[in-house]
Design a protein around this motif. Structure first.
Motif, mmCIF file in Angstrom:
data_model
loop_
_atom_site.group_PDB
_atom_site.id
_atom_site.type_symbol
_atom_site.label_atom_id
_atom_site.label_comp_id
_atom_site.label_asym_id
_atom_site.label_seq_id
_atom_site.Cartn_x
_atom_site.Cartn_y
_atom_site.Cartn_z
ATOM 1 N N ARG A 129 0.826 -1.230 0.000
ATOM 2 C CA ARG A 129 0.000 0.000 0.000
ATOM 3 C C ARG A 129 0.847 1.262 0.000
ATOM 4 O O ARG A 129 0.355 2.348 -0.250
ATOM 5 C CB ARG A 129 -0.947 -0.005 1.186
ATOM 6 C CG ARG A 129 -0.263 -0.074 2.536
ATOM 7 C CD ARG A 129 -1.294 -0.070 3.643
ATOM 8 N NE ARG A 129 -0.694 -0.391 4.925
ATOM 9 C CZ ARG A 129 -1.372 -0.439 6.050
ATOM 10 N NH1 ARG A 129 -2.659 -0.188 6.062
ATOM 11 N NH2 ARG A 129 -0.754 -0.743 7.165
ATOM 12 N N ARG A 130 2.156 1.121 0.321
ATOM 13 C CA ARG A 130 3.043 2.296 0.300
ATOM 14 C C ARG A 130 4.099 2.097 -0.797
ATOM 15 O O ARG A 130 3.968 1.238 -1.645
ATOM 16 C CB ARG A 130 3.653 2.502 1.679
ATOM 17 C CG ARG A 130 2.539 2.765 2.719
ATOM 18 C CD ARG A 130 3.081 3.244 4.044
ATOM 19 N NE ARG A 130 3.716 2.196 4.807
ATOM 20 C CZ ARG A 130 4.695 2.395 5.681
ATOM 21 N NH1 ARG A 130 5.176 3.615 5.869
ATOM 22 N NH2 ARG A 130 5.205 1.390 6.354
ATOM 23 N N GLN A 207 -3.474 0.321 -2.527
ATOM 24 C CA GLN A 207 -4.180 -0.108 -1.303
ATOM 25 C C GLN A 207 -5.310 -1.052 -1.700
ATOM 26 O O GLN A 207 -6.192 -0.662 -2.481
ATOM 27 C CB GLN A 207 -4.746 1.122 -0.591
ATOM 28 C CG GLN A 207 -5.725 0.823 0.530
ATOM 29 C CD GLN A 207 -5.021 0.409 1.813
ATOM 30 O OE1 GLN A 207 -4.146 1.112 2.308
ATOM 31 N NE2 GLN A 207 -5.398 -0.746 2.333
ATOM 32 N N THR A 226 -2.344 4.916 -4.391
ATOM 33 C CA THR A 226 -2.064 5.840 -3.295
ATOM 34 C C THR A 226 -0.892 6.721 -3.710
ATOM 35 O O THR A 226 -0.185 6.423 -4.680
ATOM 36 C CB THR A 226 -1.693 5.084 -2.011
ATOM 37 O OG1 THR A 226 -0.564 4.253 -2.289
ATOM 38 C CG2 THR A 226 -2.836 4.223 -1.508
ATOM 39 N N VAL A 234 0.885 7.385 3.099
ATOM 40 C CA VAL A 234 0.219 7.591 1.817
ATOM 41 C C VAL A 234 -1.193 8.145 1.992
ATOM 42 O O VAL A 234 -1.777 8.028 3.062
ATOM 43 C CB VAL A 234 0.140 6.275 1.006
ATOM 44 C CG1 VAL A 234 1.492 5.882 0.453
ATOM 45 C CG2 VAL A 234 -0.463 5.137 1.829
ATOM 46 N N ARG A 235 -1.700 8.735 0.902
ATOM 47 C CA ARG A 235 -3.108 9.161 0.868
ATOM 48 C C ARG A 235 -3.743 8.501 -0.354
ATOM 49 O O ARG A 235 -3.054 8.194 -1.348
ATOM 50 C CB ARG A 235 -3.209 10.687 0.783
ATOM 51 C CG ARG A 235 -2.554 11.267 -0.442
ATOM 52 C CD ARG A 235 -2.797 12.752 -0.632
ATOM 53 N NE ARG A 235 -2.006 13.244 -1.748
ATOM 54 C CZ ARG A 235 -2.295 13.070 -3.031
ATOM 55 N NH1 ARG A 235 -3.394 12.438 -3.391
ATOM 56 N NH2 ARG A 235 -1.501 13.542 -3.985
ATOM 57 N N PRO A 236 -5.074 8.286 -0.281
ATOM 58 C CA PRO A 236 -5.745 7.696 -1.440
ATOM 59 C C PRO A 236 -5.838 8.711 -2.578
ATOM 60 O O PRO A 236 -5.874 9.921 -2.333
ATOM 61 C CB PRO A 236 -7.139 7.356 -0.902
ATOM 62 C CG PRO A 236 -7.309 8.118 0.369
ATOM 63 C CD PRO A 236 -5.966 8.515 0.874
ATOM 64 N N THR A 237 -5.868 8.255 -3.823
ATOM 65 C CA THR A 237 -5.916 9.182 -4.959
ATOM 66 C C THR A 237 -7.260 9.158 -5.677
ATOM 67 O O THR A 237 -7.498 9.986 -6.555
ATOM 68 C CB THR A 237 -4.840 8.826 -6.009
ATOM 69 O OG1 THR A 237 -5.159 7.517 -6.510
ATOM 70 C CG2 THR A 237 -3.444 8.843 -5.426
#
Ligand SMILES: NC(=O)c1ccc[n+]([C@@H]2O[C@H](COP(=O)([O-])OP(=O)(O)OC[C@H]3O[C@@H](n4cnc5c(N)ncnc54)[C@H](OP(=O)(O)O)[C@@H]3O)[C@@H](O)[C@H]2O)c1
Length: 394
Positions: A129-130, A207, A226, A234-237
């Protein structure tokens, strides 16, 4: 170490089934819990309850020949997703992708070899996820992945992003630096280098958000792209990707099981302790009760960290002995063995382990392998105790 004779082993004895914690504590001055982490951490996404979503530990139990799991494993998927980018994910991906012929020189049990022989897999997709600098792989294990015969490891350039947190991680950890270097080297592969019949794809900045099902079976995995935020998180895109897969393995960490008669922290999945001294509900050390390894500090670290962890626990045990904090004299090991005998517990010993070792090697000789592992608990026990299946000595 066990051959030295001052360590006595009692196997096939389960706390909560064959003995109670009170019984153990009455017989020994100190009890050290080293039961590890044997369950998969949950992953709460829609579709995670579909039948082809597996925990890594269940699969590892199967291919390691754990006696208490079914002998067969449903290897029917051509495309598989593995969630998580730690060493367990690597182990699972490698085992799924490897051709069985390359496993025969190992101790792989016969039923596992048979199962893997029919494995139709072509593509294993591993999802982190990262970013690459946040992968938890260790360098050696990752490099080994690149050497599996007839399996190509594929990485994707668009997954390679490094924020300030990543730069710091690379500068401050030689391990991270080596892992990133190996991954970056793999981005340089040309299409003509990819000739293997099976592939392991390593995806970063994805993710997992949903396992897709159709007719009650897994047909795909939806991930969300992400983006690194600067500190390695991270943040979701809002950009979603669908990967067709027919099975999903989650390798997102382990969790310990509670031990009957011992406090347990359900949130962290460990036995509450202060540097190895087990704590009661009022946070006071319980005299003579200690923990070490993953049940003490959670499922992280290789053998080296487990050793230093054990040294800390033992240092406190020695301190407590010297300060006279262990309580009443214990009944002793021989009394424990007598109690197990009296209650009909079919315990095994180190000498029994050696019998089983000889038995497995002899089976191996007949099959031109170093050993053939015995996986049934009943056979293991009977061979170790030199008894036939009715419990008579043979
Ligand atoms: N051959 C060996 O030496 C060997 C073999 C097996 C295991 N081990 C060791 O055993 C320990 C445990 O290994 P492990 O692989 O189980 O754990 P790990 O190294 O902690 O890796 C867990 C992975 O799961 C990811 N993850 C956790 N929650 C997630 C979620 N909700 N969604 C998506 N991804 C998620 C983590 O990502 P984040 O980083 O983003 O949280 C991480 O990539 C490690 O210290 C490992 O090195 C060693």
């Amino acid at each position: 170490m066990l051959r030295r004779g001052d360590i006595r082993l009692l196997g096939n004895v389960e706390v909560g089934r064959d003995v109670t914690m009170d019984q153990l504590r009455a017989h020994y001055d100190a009890v050290i819990l080293a039961t590890g982490s044997d369950r998969d951490a949950p992953l709460d996404i829609p579709g995670a309850d579909l039948p082809e979503v597996y925990g890594a530990s269940e699969f590892v139990f199967w291919y390691d020949g754990h006696p208490d799991v079914p002998r067969t494993w449903p290897l029917e998927a051509r495309e598989v997703a593995v969630l998580g980018v730690g060493n367990v994910a690597l182990d699972v991906a490698r085992m799924l992708a490897k051709h069985v012929e390359d496993l025969l020189p190992t101790e792989i049990p016969a039923n596992v070899a048979e199962g893997l022989r029919r494995n139709p897999v072509t593509d294993v997709h591993v999802f982190g996820r990262r970013g690459p600098a946040q992968a938890k792989f260790t360098p050696l294990e990752l490099r080994e992945l690149g050497k599996v015969p007839d399996v190509d490891v594929i990485v994707y350039e668009e997954d390679f992003d490094f924020d300030q947190g990543s730069e710091i991680a690379i500068r401050s950890s030689n391990q991270t630096k080596q892992v990133v270097k190996t991954l970056v080297d793999w981005t340089l592969k040309e299409p003509e280098d990819l000739t293997a019949s099976r592939r392991i794809h390593l995806h970063f900045l994805h993710q997992p958000v949903e396992v897709l099902g159709e007719g009650g079976h897994v047909v795909g995995l939806r991930t969300e792209r992400t983006a690194l935020t600067g500190d390695g998180t991270v943040r979701p895109t809002g950009e979603f990707v669908l990967t067709p897969v027919q099975a999903v393995y989650r390798a997102v960490g382990y969790f310990s099981s509670p031990i009957e008669g011992v406090p347990f922290d359900d949130v962290r999945g460990v036995v509450p302790n202060s540097e190895g001294r087990v704590l009661d509900d009022g946070h006071h050390p319980i005299p003579g009760l200690y923990a070490t390894g993953w049940v003490k500090r959670g499922p992280v670290g290789l053998i080296g960290s487990t050793k230093s962890d054990a040294q800390q626990t033992i240092a406190h045990l020695v301190e407590d002995v010297q300060a006279g904090r262990l309580g009443h004299p214990a009944r002793g090991h021989d009394a424990m063995v007598a109690e197990l005998e009296a209650t009909g517990v079919r315990y095994t010993t180190w000498q029994g382990w050696e019998l089983l070792d000889g038995f497995e090697r002899a089976l191996g000789e007949a099959a031109s392998r170093e050993r053939v592992k015995v996986v049934e608990r009943e056979t293991m026990t009977a061979v170790s105790r030199a008894e036939d299946h009715d419990g008579r000595l043979v």
